[in-house]
Design a protein around this motif. Structure first.
Motif: not given
Length: 311
Positions: A204, A206-209, A230
């Motif tokens: 994952r 970009e911070d999980g996005q 998310k």
């Protein structure tokens, strides 16, 4: 071994049932008859014979007092009766042959149940008159029925023996078609089951996005929708198309609404036009519906993904 089913016009339920038995017990001979002696002599009697007894290979549902039904209340026809008894084994055989996976019996039963729920019960409903077609206005039951000879075909055959031979030939053609339907149904579900853990373990960004799949062709939608609230976009490399794709994540199963759409300015653009808007030189296209876009390189698709997150 010998499989007997009824002569005359055939239907999807008996074609499905005979095809499943032919997969589980390869090399069986087939006769289409209503002669009681020939039916009694067969190892399997499908949709004929007036007996439901899986232990002796009898799979008929026309007899008085027949009360075989699923827990849902959907009454069995011959397709469901054979699938209930031999579906899991059929799944195991096809999984090994078509995907190379040896799946455990519990998983085979799970897949067999899913196929019954999605497909087989509708063949039974069409045959018993509980539904006109299965499913939709031109479903599988209607397609299989179309393999039967027309009255013109039978008239041109010339005599009873030739007409019977023609019906048997058409029945076998319908079996080949049905075997592909069954194999595709099994292979799809085996692939989906084996993809679940791979999707869960995927990186994952970009911070999980953003979820990054090594193989973009893996089915991922259900896992992401249920377990990864998310994640807004899924990226994967598609070997067959030799490019990276970015996909939106469905918000639910009821419509095409996404958790986040791709930018409106990209809609329907291709190649140089899309590159001019995104600044990504190898951008390939964005669907007019804004749920999928592509670039040739990983750096290119990541640049587009970051723009989509920021939009």
């Amino acid at each position: 071994m010998l499989i007997a089913t009824h002569s005359g016009k055939f239907h999807a339920d008996d074609v499905w049932a005979v095809t499943v038995l032919d997969i589980v017990f390869p090399g069986c001979d087939l006769i289409r008859t209503r002669d009681p002696e020939k039916i009694r002599a067969a190892d399997f009697a499908v949709d004929v014979g007036g007996i439901w007894d899986p232990q002796t290979g009898r799979f008929d549902h026309h007899q008085k007092g027949f009360d075989g039904a699923r827990l849902s209340g959907v009454v069995y026809a011959s397709a469901g009766l054979v699938w209930k008894e031999h579906g899991a084994r059929c799944v195991e055989i096809i999984a090994r042959a078509k995907t190379g996976y040896d799946i455990p019996p519990e998983q085979a039963r799970e897949i067999a149940y899913a196929i019954d729920n999605d497909l087989v019960q509708y063949l039974d409903m069409a045959d018993t008159g509980a539904a006109r077609n299965a499913p939709g206005g031109y479903g599988l039951s209607a397609v299989v029925s179309g393999f039967n000879p027309t009255w013109i075909d039978e008239q041109q055959a010339g005599d009873v023996a030739a007409a019977d031979a023609l019906r048997l030939e058409r029945f076998r053609r319908a079996m080949d078609f049905m075997a592909d339907i069954i194999a595709n149904a099994v292979a799809y579900r085996v692939g989906s089951m084996h993809a679940v853990e791979l999707v869960r373990q995927s990186e994952r960004l970009e911070d999980g996005q953003i979820l990054l799949l090594k193989n973009g062709a893996m089915p991922w939608s259900t896992v992401v929708r249920r377990e990864m609230p998310k994640v807004l976009f899924v990226i994967g490399y598609h070997l067959g198309e030799q490019r990276y794709m970015i996909n939106t994540v469905p918000a639910n199963t009821e419509n095409f609404e996404a958790r986040k759409d791709l930018p409106a300015a990209w809609a329907g653009l291709r190649d140089a036009d899309l590159a001019a808007v995104t600044g990504v030189a190898d951008a390939v296209f964005c669907h007019n519906g804004r749920f999928i876009a592509a670039a040739k390189s990983f750096d290119g698709i990541m640049a587009m993904a970051r723009q989509a997150l920021a939009a």
